[in-house]
Design an enzyme around this catalytic site. Structure first.
Site, PDB file in Angstrom:
ATOM      1  N   ASP A 107      -0.775  32.603 -22.930  1.00 38.78           N
ATOM      2  CA  ASP A 107       0.423  33.245 -22.373  1.00 38.78           C
ATOM      3  C   ASP A 107       0.079  34.689 -22.015  1.00 38.78           C
ATOM      4  O   ASP A 107      -0.827  35.278 -22.607  1.00 38.78           O
ATOM      5  CB  ASP A 107       1.578  33.225 -23.387  1.00 38.78           C
ATOM      6  CG  ASP A 107       2.945  33.364 -22.716  1.00 38.78           C
ATOM      7  OD1 ASP A 107       3.655  32.352 -22.600  1.00 38.78           O
ATOM      8  OD2 ASP A 107       3.286  34.496 -22.281  1.00 38.78           O
TER       9      ASP A 107
ATOM     10  N   SER B  33      11.629  21.849 -11.543  1.00 35.40           N
ATOM     11  CA  SER B  33      13.002  22.150 -11.939  1.00 35.40           C
ATOM     12  C   SER B  33      14.014  21.444 -11.038  1.00 35.40           C
ATOM     13  O   SER B  33      13.740  21.161  -9.862  1.00 35.40           O
ATOM     14  CB  SER B  33      13.203  23.667 -11.813  1.00 35.40           C
ATOM     15  OG  SER B  33      14.563  23.997 -11.827  1.00 35.40           O
TER      16      SER B  33
ATOM     17  N   TYR C 272      13.147  30.981  -6.631  1.00 36.10           N
ATOM     18  CA  TYR C 272      12.635  30.120  -7.711  1.00 36.10           C
ATOM     19  C   TYR C 272      12.469  28.665  -7.268  1.00 36.10           C
ATOM     20  O   TYR C 272      11.433  28.035  -7.511  1.00 36.10           O
ATOM     21  CB  TYR C 272      13.610  30.229  -8.887  1.00 36.10           C
ATOM     22  CG  TYR C 272      13.287  29.379 -10.079  1.00 36.10           C
ATOM     23  CD1 TYR C 272      12.210  29.674 -10.908  1.00 36.10           C
ATOM     24  CD2 TYR C 272      14.081  28.267 -10.411  1.00 36.10           C
ATOM     25  CE1 TYR C 272      11.937  28.888 -12.025  1.00 36.10           C
ATOM     26  CE2 TYR C 272      13.813  27.492 -11.518  1.00 36.10           C
ATOM     27  CZ  TYR C 272      12.744  27.803 -12.328  1.00 36.10           C
ATOM     28  OH  TYR C 272      12.474  27.024 -13.425  1.00 36.10           O
TER      29      TYR C 272
ATOM     30  N   ASN D 287      17.871  22.077 -17.163  1.00 34.43           N
ATOM     31  CA  ASN D 287      18.478  22.913 -18.213  1.00 34.43           C
ATOM     32  C   ASN D 287      18.068  22.517 -19.632  1.00 34.43           C
ATOM     33  O   ASN D 287      18.866  21.934 -20.379  1.00 34.43           O
ATOM     34  CB  ASN D 287      20.008  22.844 -18.120  1.00 34.43           C
ATOM     35  CG  ASN D 287      20.516  23.488 -16.854  1.00 34.43           C
ATOM     36  OD1 ASN D 287      20.214  24.634 -16.551  1.00 34.43           O
ATOM     37  ND2 ASN D 287      21.273  22.730 -16.074  1.00 34.43           N
TER      38      ASN D 287
END
Ligand code: NAD
Length: 326
Positions: free
Chosen positions: A32, A116, A147, A176
């Site tokens: 990360d 997504s 996005y 979500n």
């Protein structure tokens, strides 16, 4: 066991994924951009590295020696973040592009990409009660600005790396995802965590009111983290997949109903203040699970009330302990 790479391991889903893979005995390299002290979770047994994966050299070093790659790294957050940071969201294209190139060079076996529901076209989501989103609803393309375009482009990069270079890619369209060990304040939090925080703060402060973004009638489906991890495992274990797949719950609720669930967990009722100028996202969004069901005889099914109870309990403990999101 062969080594696996989890990118975005300091984040919400990446942190849970590292823990789950380790429980299954995998040898994990966790990467990360954030300093280790700011990761939501760290596994002592993993090889934990701080790297900026927009950099091609970092991607090559991260991927080297790994059999499978899970890309959950992205500069993102809830609606408040993605509506106001479109360029930053789009720059995540560098992460996935350089990871794909590195994966090809190092002959990775399978590559997972976290896409997504924001890839779906706007006119299929402009009312609260439209039918659930099927995989085919992404085209003709008109995704979430910034996005969503990055996610759709990166999905296609995965597709063409598979078709042209033989790299096995697996793409999930998350809807979500929520649970413990994620952002609940600081500007990147998403609706379930933000509502838990607001209700807990109202309870603790005695100011029994809550600000809701939009009119509260916008609908969503929310996917508990355990279901998300199970789905990632299924997708990576599959010999073939027919392109990107929804990985989301089909339990549709309005934001008002989500607030009611959290109020009942807290044992209070709050006065609602609707902020109709705040970012609210699309009017309606829910996952059509016919394809995942037909392929795996499974779909995300943790009841929202149960997942939210666990999430609420974790956030309440964090707030009572005086911790905030890093
Ligand atoms: P998150 O923000 O908690 O985790 C993403 C992590 O990526 C962060 O820890 C961040 O520091 C790291 N990162 C950002 N830029 C990086 C870089 N240049 N190099 C290395 N690491 C970098 O988000 P999350 O909720 O865990 O989401 C994981 C993935 O799933 C993301 O790709 C996100 O777009 C996707 N997704 C999530 C949801 C959701 O509801 N959580 C929904 C749809 C898609």
């Amino acid at each position: 066991m062969a080594k696996v790479l989890v990118c975005g391991a300091g984040g919400f889903i990446g942190g849970h994924l590292v823990a789950a893979l380790q429980r299954r005995g995998a040898d994990v390299r966790a990467v990360d951009i954030k300093p280790l002290a700011e990761w939501f979770q760290t596994c002592a047994d993993a090889e934990n590295l701080q790297m900026d994966l927009r950099d091609p050299g970092a991607c090559l070093r991260a991927v080297e020696g790994c059999e499978n790659v899970y890309n959950l790294a992205a500069d993102m957050g809830g609606m408040g973040f993605i509506e106001n940071h479109k360029a930053l969201c789009m720059l995540s294209v560098l992460i996935n592009t350089h990871l794909l190139l590195a994966a090809r060079q190092h002959a990775v076996r399978r590559f997972f990409y976290a896409s997504s529901a924001c890839v779906y076209k706007a006119d299929r989501q402009d009312q609260p009660d439209l039918p659930p989103l099927h995989e085919d609803d992404a085209y003709p393309a008109m995704p979430e600005d910034g996005y969503g375009w990055e996610k759709l482009f990166s999905e296609r990069m995965c597709r063409h790396f598979q078709e042209d270079f033989g790299l096995q890619t697996r793409v999930a369209r998350f809807h979500n995802v929520y649970g413990s060990h994620g952002a609940f304040d600081g500007g990147r939090e998403k609706a379930p965590a933000a509502i838990c925080r607001k209700v807990i703060q109202a309870k603790l402060s005695g100011d029994h009111s809550i600000e809701i973004w939009g009119d509260g009638q916008q609908t969503r489906s929310f996917t508990y983290i355990d279901d998300c991890l199970h789905g990632i495992g299924l997708f990576m274990g599959a010999d073939t997949l027919p392109g990107p797949l929804n990985l989301g719950s089909a339990e549709k609720v309005s934001i008002n109903q989500l607030v009611e669930i959290v109020e009942s967990l807290a044992g209070i009722r709050l006065q609602r203040r609707y902020n109709t100028t705040a970012p609210r996202g699309v009017s309606g969004r829910c996952s059509d699970n016919s394809r995942i069901r037909s392929l795996f005889d499974w779909e995300p099914s943790t009841p929202l009330v149960r997942g939210m109870a666990a999430t609420y309990a974790w956030i309440e403990a964090e707030i009572r302990a005086g911790r905030s999101v890093r």
